[in-house]
Design an enzyme around this catalytic site. Structure first.
Site, PDB file in Angstrom:
ATOM      1  N   LYS A  47       0.798  -1.232   0.000  1.00 14.77           N
ATOM      2  CA  LYS A  47       0.000   0.000   0.000  1.00 14.77           C
ATOM      3  C   LYS A  47       0.830   1.282   0.000  1.00 14.77           C
ATOM      4  O   LYS A  47       0.386   2.306  -0.519  1.00 14.77           O
ATOM      5  CB  LYS A  47      -0.956   0.005   1.202  1.00 14.77           C
ATOM      6  CG  LYS A  47      -2.148  -0.923   1.044  1.00 14.77           C
ATOM      7  CD  LYS A  47      -3.077  -0.803   2.239  1.00 14.77           C
ATOM      8  CE  LYS A  47      -4.377  -1.526   2.002  1.00 14.77           C
ATOM      9  NZ  LYS A  47      -5.300  -1.399   3.132  1.00 14.77           N
ATOM     10  N   ASP A  83     -10.032   3.412   2.279  1.00 16.00           N
ATOM     11  CA  ASP A  83     -10.202   2.715   3.566  1.00 16.00           C
ATOM     12  C   ASP A  83     -10.831   3.625   4.629  1.00 16.00           C
ATOM     13  O   ASP A  83     -11.781   3.246   5.307  1.00 16.00           O
ATOM     14  CB  ASP A  83      -8.853   2.204   4.084  1.00 16.00           C
ATOM     15  CG  ASP A  83      -8.427   0.903   3.411  1.00 16.00           C
ATOM     16  OD1 ASP A  83      -9.297   0.148   2.970  1.00 16.00           O
ATOM     17  OD2 ASP A  83      -7.209   0.658   3.345  1.00 16.00           O
ATOM     18  N   ALA A 109      -2.026   2.819  15.976  1.00 17.46           N
ATOM     19  CA  ALA A 109      -1.407   3.930  15.240  1.00 17.46           C
ATOM     20  C   ALA A 109      -0.677   3.417  14.008  1.00 17.46           C
ATOM     21  O   ALA A 109       0.301   3.994  13.566  1.00 17.46           O
ATOM     22  CB  ALA A 109      -0.450   4.689  16.162  1.00 17.46           C
ATOM     23  N   ALA A 112      -3.788   1.385   9.214  1.00 23.98           N
ATOM     24  CA  ALA A 112      -5.251   1.484   9.224  1.00 23.98           C
ATOM     25  C   ALA A 112      -5.699   2.682  10.059  1.00 23.98           C
ATOM     26  O   ALA A 112      -6.627   3.407   9.689  1.00 23.98           O
ATOM     27  CB  ALA A 112      -5.861   0.201   9.778  1.00 23.98           C
ATOM     28  N   GLY A 226     -15.493  -5.046  11.315  1.00 24.84           N
ATOM     29  CA  GLY A 226     -14.979  -4.320  10.158  1.00 24.84           C
ATOM     30  C   GLY A 226     -15.483  -4.795   8.803  1.00 24.84           C
ATOM     31  O   GLY A 226     -15.004  -4.296   7.771  1.00 24.84           O
TER      32      GLY A 226
HETATM   33  P1  NAP Z   1      -0.119  -2.177  11.098  1.00 24.68           P
HETATM   34  O1  NAP Z   1       0.240  -0.977  10.319  1.00 24.68           O
HETATM   35  O2  NAP Z   1       0.844  -3.327  11.186  1.00 24.68           O
HETATM   36  O3  NAP Z   1      -0.470  -1.682  12.611  1.00 24.68           O
HETATM   37  C1  NAP Z   1      -0.779  -2.621  13.605  1.00 24.68           C
HETATM   38  C2  NAP Z   1      -1.315  -1.918  14.850  1.00 24.68           C
HETATM   39  O4  NAP Z   1      -1.702  -2.944  15.797  1.00 24.68           O
HETATM   40  C3  NAP Z   1      -0.283  -1.043  15.552  1.00 24.68           C
HETATM   41  O5  NAP Z   1      -0.951   0.038  16.184  1.00 24.68           O
HETATM   42  C4  NAP Z   1       0.297  -2.015  16.582  1.00 24.68           C
HETATM   43  O6  NAP Z   1       0.876  -1.363  17.694  1.00 24.68           O
HETATM   44  C5  NAP Z   1      -0.963  -2.731  17.024  1.00 24.68           C
HETATM   45  N1  NAP Z   1      -0.680  -4.039  17.620  1.00 24.68           N
HETATM   46  C6  NAP Z   1      -0.310  -5.160  16.989  1.00 24.68           C
HETATM   47  N2  NAP Z   1      -0.141  -6.159  17.889  1.00 24.68           N
HETATM   48  C7  NAP Z   1      -0.403  -5.639  19.118  1.00 24.68           C
HETATM   49  C8  NAP Z   1      -0.405  -6.170  20.449  1.00 24.68           C
HETATM   50  N3  NAP Z   1      -0.082  -7.448  20.689  1.00 24.68           N
HETATM   51  N4  NAP Z   1      -0.743  -5.338  21.463  1.00 24.68           N
HETATM   52  C9  NAP Z   1      -1.085  -4.037  21.239  1.00 24.68           C
HETATM   53  N5  NAP Z   1      -1.101  -3.488  19.996  1.00 24.68           N
HETATM   54  C10 NAP Z   1      -0.766  -4.277  18.950  1.00 24.68           C
HETATM   55  O7  NAP Z   1      -1.481  -2.852  10.568  1.00 24.68           O
HETATM   56  P2  NAP Z   1      -2.726  -2.059   9.910  1.00 24.68           P
HETATM   57  O8  NAP Z   1      -2.557  -2.053   8.428  1.00 24.68           O
HETATM   58  O9  NAP Z   1      -2.922  -0.798  10.644  1.00 24.68           O
HETATM   59  O10 NAP Z   1      -3.950  -3.076  10.195  1.00 24.68           O
HETATM   60  C11 NAP Z   1      -4.447  -3.254  11.517  1.00 24.68           C
HETATM   61  C12 NAP Z   1      -5.711  -4.099  11.505  1.00 24.68           C
HETATM   62  O11 NAP Z   1      -6.758  -3.422  10.813  1.00 24.68           O
HETATM   63  C13 NAP Z   1      -5.544  -5.467  10.815  1.00 24.68           C
HETATM   64  O12 NAP Z   1      -6.171  -6.428  11.618  1.00 24.68           O
HETATM   65  C14 NAP Z   1      -6.286  -5.286   9.513  1.00 24.68           C
HETATM   66  O13 NAP Z   1      -6.841  -6.524   9.044  1.00 24.68           O
HETATM   67  C15 NAP Z   1      -7.400  -4.328   9.926  1.00 24.68           C
HETATM   68  N6  NAP Z   1      -7.949  -3.586   8.778  1.00 24.68           N
HETATM   69  C16 NAP Z   1      -9.259  -3.774   8.472  1.00 24.68           C
HETATM   70  C17 NAP Z   1      -9.813  -3.086   7.390  1.00 24.68           C
HETATM   71  C18 NAP Z   1     -11.264  -3.304   7.045  1.00 24.68           C
HETATM   72  O14 NAP Z   1     -11.658  -2.997   5.901  1.00 24.68           O
HETATM   73  N7  NAP Z   1     -12.080  -3.761   7.971  1.00 24.68           N
HETATM   74  C19 NAP Z   1      -9.031  -2.195   6.632  1.00 24.68           C
HETATM   75  C20 NAP Z   1      -7.682  -2.022   6.992  1.00 24.68           C
HETATM   76  C21 NAP Z   1      -7.153  -2.717   8.071  1.00 24.68           C
HETATM   77  P3  NAP Z   1       2.452  -0.966  17.686  1.00 24.68           P
HETATM   78  O15 NAP Z   1       2.556   0.333  16.936  1.00 24.68           O
HETATM   79  O16 NAP Z   1       2.787  -0.850  19.118  1.00 24.68           O
HETATM   80  O17 NAP Z   1       3.178  -2.088  16.989  1.00 24.68           O
END
Ligand code: NAP
Length: 261
Positions: A47, A83, A109, A112, A226
């Site tokens: 992305k 998104d 943060a 997404a 979601g």
């Molecule tokens: P990302 O950039 O990798 O960010 C992951 C986030 O989750 C960060 O804030 C991370 O915190 C936190 N995290 C991960 N493991 C954790 C834990 N064990 N304890 C506390 N915080 C934790 O991923 P992303 O692209 O933002 O996606 C995040 C989620 O949103 C995914 O599950 C994705 O499938 C979902 N999503 C859904 C849609 C939809 O259409 N429904 C669209 C986009 C994304 P740190 O910064 O501390 O690592």
């Protein structure tokens, strides 16, 4: 969901998946451009990296720092991000929730969260509080978005415990982290402080009921996963590519299995 919508609209397009390795991204984009496709979706892990291969970046993708939709405009590839607006639309569809003036707590943060917060700012959210496991990441995100949206009331709390203190004044809590995908609960966050009228949205949709949603529903709060956001970002992408709005609810009903493919 795209092929069902294309069929319903009588459009002669087809939506197909391609598995592209990071080292092949530039060649894949050049190939799609040479083939003259109408457009394409982009997903993890491409992305952000894809931005360097596009001719133009729409304001939605610029603010989100990521592209999930590309339109081929007569040989020029334009990158969009649907998104965040998909989330705003899903909040309206699921809860009748109007973002304008609302107080919203965001957990996470990452990518997404960034797209979501940018869209919530554009939609006129009154107050946004961000909490993330890695505090510095939340601070950087808030500082960057505050420059883009100087009128937005964005703040960061140092942890989930501090977020809990603020919940009494929130209209909406949105989880943007991947916690919940493995049925993990959100650490140290108790929802009992949320007002009875508050809503809880989890971007995770598999499993459909995450520990967060289970706890919130148990408190009598309105909840949604979601899946609606996934469908809504797709509806917005479909409209960018074709200029046509797909039938309301069709994509979501395909995703949740209530409509046959
Ligand atoms: P990302 O950039 O990798 O960010 C992951 C986030 O989750 C960060 O804030 C991370 O915190 C936190 N995290 C991960 N493991 C954790 C834990 N064990 N304890 C506390 N915080 C934790 O991923 P992303 O692209 O933002 O996606 C995040 C989620 O949103 C995914 O599950 C994705 O499938 C979902 N999503 C859904 C849609 C939809 O259409 N429904 C669209 C986009 C994304 P740190 O910064 O501390 O690592």
């Amino acid at each position: 969901m795209h092929n069902s919508a294309l069929q319903a609209c009588g459009l002669d397009y087809v939506y197909v998946p391609f598995d592209v390795a990071p080292e092949g991204l530039g060649a894949a984009v050049a190939g799609l451009k040479a083939l003259g496709v109408a457009g394409f979706s982009v997903t993890i892990p491409h992305k952000t990296q894809i931005m360097q291969y596009l001719d133009e970046i729409d304001v939605s993708a610029d603010a989100a720092g990521a592209v999930n939709t590309v339109k081929n405009e007569r040989g020029r590839l334009v990158g969009y991000n649907t998104d965040g607006d998909g989330l705003v639309r899903s909040l309206a569809d699921e809860f009748g929730f109007n973002v304008r003036g609302a107080s919203i707590a965001i957990i996470g943060a990452g990518g997404a969260a960034r797209g979501a917060i940018a869209a919530l700012c554009r939609a006129g959210a009154g107050r946004i509080i961000i909490a993330n496991r890695t505090h510095e990441r939340a601070s950087e995100l808030a500082s960057e978005l505050a420059l883009r949206f100087p009128d937005a009331a964005l703040s960061v709390v140092s942890g989930f415990k501090e977020l809990e203190e603020c919940l009494t004044n929130m209209d909406m809590l949105v989880n943007t982290t991947s916690l919940g995908m493995n049925r993990d609960p959100l650490p140290f966050l108790r929802l009992a402080r949320l007002p009875r009228t508050a809503m809880v949205y989890d971007m995770v949709y598999a499993p459909p009921v995450t520990p967060l949603l289970k706890e919130a529903a148990g408190l009598g709060l309105n909840v949604a996963n979601g899946l609606g956001m996934l469908a809504a970002q797709g509806e917005l992408a479909f409209a960018i590519w074709t200029g046509i709005t797909p039938p309301f609810g069709l994509m979501k009903s395909v995703l949740d299995g209530s409509c046959d493919l």
